[in-house]
Design an enzyme around this catalytic site. Structure first.
Site, PDB file in Angstrom:
ATOM      1  N   ASP A 185      15.307   6.995 -16.984  1.00  0.00           N
ATOM      2  CA  ASP A 185      16.747   7.208 -17.126  1.00  0.00           C
ATOM      3  C   ASP A 185      17.261   8.086 -15.995  1.00  0.00           C
ATOM      4  OD1 ASP A 185      19.189   7.189 -19.231  1.00  0.00           O
ATOM      5  OD2 ASP A 185      19.071   9.151 -18.263  1.00  0.00           O
ATOM      6  N   TYR A 229      23.150  12.037 -10.569  1.00  0.00           N
ATOM      7  CA  TYR A 229      21.978  12.925 -10.442  1.00  0.00           C
ATOM      8  C   TYR A 229      21.506  13.031  -8.992  1.00  0.00           C
ATOM      9  CZ  TYR A 229      21.534  12.181 -15.552  1.00  0.00           C
ATOM     10  OH  TYR A 229      21.761  12.081 -16.900  1.00  0.00           O
TER      11      TYR A 229
HETATM   12  P1  NAP Z   1      15.590  18.100 -22.410  1.00  0.00           P
HETATM   13  O1  NAP Z   1      14.751  16.891 -22.225  1.00  0.00           O
HETATM   14  O2  NAP Z   1      16.131  18.429 -23.748  1.00  0.00           O
HETATM   15  O3  NAP Z   1      14.840  19.395 -21.934  1.00  0.00           O
HETATM   16  C1  NAP Z   1      14.226  19.503 -20.703  1.00  0.00           C
HETATM   17  C2  NAP Z   1      13.646  20.922 -20.618  1.00  0.00           C
HETATM   18  O4  NAP Z   1      12.558  21.045 -21.541  1.00  0.00           O
HETATM   19  C3  NAP Z   1      13.121  21.237 -19.256  1.00  0.00           C
HETATM   20  O5  NAP Z   1      13.437  22.595 -19.001  1.00  0.00           O
HETATM   21  C4  NAP Z   1      11.611  21.064 -19.395  1.00  0.00           C
HETATM   22  O6  NAP Z   1      10.938  21.949 -18.514  1.00  0.00           O
HETATM   23  C5  NAP Z   1      11.380  21.462 -20.840  1.00  0.00           C
HETATM   24  N1  NAP Z   1      10.267  20.741 -21.465  1.00  0.00           N
HETATM   25  C6  NAP Z   1      10.001  19.417 -21.456  1.00  0.00           C
HETATM   26  N2  NAP Z   1       8.935  19.110 -22.190  1.00  0.00           N
HETATM   27  C7  NAP Z   1       8.468  20.278 -22.693  1.00  0.00           C
HETATM   28  C8  NAP Z   1       7.365  20.602 -23.520  1.00  0.00           C
HETATM   29  N3  NAP Z   1       6.562  19.655 -23.996  1.00  0.00           N
HETATM   30  N4  NAP Z   1       7.177  21.912 -23.827  1.00  0.00           N
HETATM   31  C9  NAP Z   1       8.020  22.867 -23.360  1.00  0.00           C
HETATM   32  N5  NAP Z   1       9.065  22.615 -22.556  1.00  0.00           N
HETATM   33  C10 NAP Z   1       9.299  21.319 -22.236  1.00  0.00           C
HETATM   34  O7  NAP Z   1      16.863  18.054 -21.410  1.00  0.00           O
HETATM   35  P2  NAP Z   1      17.571  17.002 -20.471  1.00  0.00           P
HETATM   36  O8  NAP Z   1      16.773  16.778 -19.249  1.00  0.00           O
HETATM   37  O9  NAP Z   1      18.969  17.490 -20.296  1.00  0.00           O
HETATM   38  O10 NAP Z   1      17.645  15.647 -21.317  1.00  0.00           O
HETATM   39  C11 NAP Z   1      16.753  14.576 -21.151  1.00  0.00           C
HETATM   40  C12 NAP Z   1      17.366  13.454 -20.324  1.00  0.00           C
HETATM   41  O11 NAP Z   1      18.602  13.001 -20.904  1.00  0.00           O
HETATM   42  C13 NAP Z   1      17.820  13.875 -18.912  1.00  0.00           C
HETATM   43  O12 NAP Z   1      16.750  14.061 -18.028  1.00  0.00           O
HETATM   44  C14 NAP Z   1      18.743  12.739 -18.556  1.00  0.00           C
HETATM   45  O13 NAP Z   1      18.008  11.590 -18.172  1.00  0.00           O
HETATM   46  C15 NAP Z   1      19.472  12.528 -19.868  1.00  0.00           C
HETATM   47  N6  NAP Z   1      20.747  13.292 -19.941  1.00  0.00           N
HETATM   48  C16 NAP Z   1      21.907  12.587 -19.998  1.00  0.00           C
HETATM   49  C17 NAP Z   1      23.125  13.228 -20.104  1.00  0.00           C
HETATM   50  C18 NAP Z   1      24.382  12.420 -20.195  1.00  0.00           C
HETATM   51  O14 NAP Z   1      25.483  12.973 -20.075  1.00  0.00           O
HETATM   52  N7  NAP Z   1      24.274  11.119 -20.413  1.00  0.00           N
HETATM   53  C19 NAP Z   1      23.195  14.634 -20.118  1.00  0.00           C
HETATM   54  C20 NAP Z   1      21.984  15.355 -20.051  1.00  0.00           C
HETATM   55  C21 NAP Z   1      20.784  14.665 -19.974  1.00  0.00           C
HETATM   56  P3  NAP Z   1       9.923  21.431 -17.350  1.00  0.00           P
HETATM   57  O15 NAP Z   1      10.614  20.320 -16.612  1.00  0.00           O
HETATM   58  O16 NAP Z   1       9.683  22.645 -16.554  1.00  0.00           O
HETATM   59  O17 NAP Z   1       8.706  20.947 -18.105  1.00  0.00           O
END
Ligand code: NAP
Length: 282
Positions: free
Chosen positions: A43, A48
């Site tokens: 995704d 981005y």
């Molecule tokens: P998330 O997946 O909720 O959280 C990511 C955070 O969690 C990072 O700081 C990561 O750190 C940490 N993490 C991941 N796995 C872990 C684990 N097993 N243990 C401890 N910490 C962990 O946040 P997000 O990236 O915002 O959301 C996921 C995806 O959703 C995005 O990458 C994007 O593709 C999509 N998104 C879309 C929108 C939209 O408006 N459509 C908005 C936000 C996000 P490290 O990387 O250091 O491991």
């Protein structure tokens, strides 16, 4: 990997890999690591700034195109019928692909209806297998559905234990739209990773907080796309198909809901205006 069946018969993995906030120079490595770990759904978004790096990782992986499910998103500054078509082809070129699996309107702002007409046409032409939206509250979603031909296959919205979106999910279920969670870990806000309820449930299953959260979402039939730049966490986040939360455990996570966003309210005029002015380098 379990799949969900989208409203047009396309299958989508219930668990994928998100690349938001991974700097472009780190993205190729992160996506290569994710593909090596076993992720097949990716995704990204024009906003981005890392589509080219995602594309390079796909290319060097040698994984057959039909085994991958690639999503990208249209930013507000490219909204409108002609602009959206142009932006779609720019994203395809950056990703080095000849078709997309899923194309989403990133935000419910700007000329959403013009964008949707372009996306309907691209879908009919066969360059995108499914089209959908992101950050649409139920009112905006229903309006788009009722006044257009194609019902969005997916609505990607903030969904995690502090904001579980069950009412939104119900509307989507009634309308045939698949819910997809962004921010499944709330990006760690509210000390999610040390939350006592989640830690306790994890201890009972020999699983981490992250795994419990992903499992809770998957048992609710929510598609998840957790992000990590660490290979150990990528593997951990994939390893969620060998245990099951009980009804009581599901209910105690449900009870953490605050009913509010931890990020931004897409119905707040200040947010609408601020987002509309953002000009990411798409
Ligand atoms: P998330 O997946 O909720 O959280 C990511 C955070 O969690 C990072 O700081 C990561 O750190 C940490 N993490 C991941 N796995 C872990 C684990 N097993 N243990 C401890 N910490 C962990 O946040 P997000 O990236 O915002 O959301 C996921 C995806 O959703 C995005 O990458 C994007 O593709 C999509 N998104 C879309 C929108 C939209 O408006 N459509 C908005 C936000 C996000 P490290 O990387 O250091 O491991």
């Amino acid at each position: 990997m379990q799949n969900v069946l989208l409203n047009n018969g396309v299958e989508m993995p219930i668990l994928g890999f998100g690349v938001y906030q991974i700097p472009p120079e780190q993205t190729e490595q992160a996506v290569s690591d994710a593909l090596n770990a076993g992720y097949r759904s990716l995704d990204t978004a024009a906003a981005y700034g890392n589509e080219e790096a995602v594309g390079r990782a796909i290319k060097t992986s040698g994984i057959p195109r039909e085994d991958l499910f690639v999503t990208t998103k249209l930013w507000i500054s490219s909204a409108g019928e002609e602009n959206a078509r142009r932006a779609f082809h720019t994203s395809l070129r950056k990703l080095g692909l000849d078709h997309l699996d899923l194309y989403l309107i990133h935000q419910p702002f700007g000329d959403v209806y013009g964008s949707w007409r372009a996306m309907e046409a691209l879908h009919r032409e066969g360059t995108v297998r499914a089209i959908g939206v992101s950050n649409f509250h139920p009112d905006r979603l229903v309006d788009l559905i009722d006044h257009n031909e194609i019902t969005p296959a997916v609505n990607q919205i903030e969904t995690h234990p502090f904001n579980r979106r069950t009412a939104d999910q119900q509307v989507m279920r009634e309308r045939g739209v698949q819910i997809e969670s962004w921010g499944p870990f709330a990006e760690g806000r509210n000390n999610l990773f040390s939350n006592p309820v989640l830690s306790g449930i994890g201890a009972a299953h020999g699983k981490s907080v992250a795994q419990v959260v992903l499992r809770w979402l998957i048992q609710r039939r929510v598609v998840v796309i957790p992000k990590s730049v660490r290979a150990d966490r990528m593997a951990e986040n994939l390893d969620v198909f060998d245990f099951e939360l009980t009804d009581d455990q599901m209910a105690s996570i449900d009870a953490m809901d605050t009913g509010e966003s931890l990020f931004f309210d897409h119905r707040d005029p200040e947010v609408v205006s601020r987002f509309g002015k953002l000009q990411p380098n798409t």
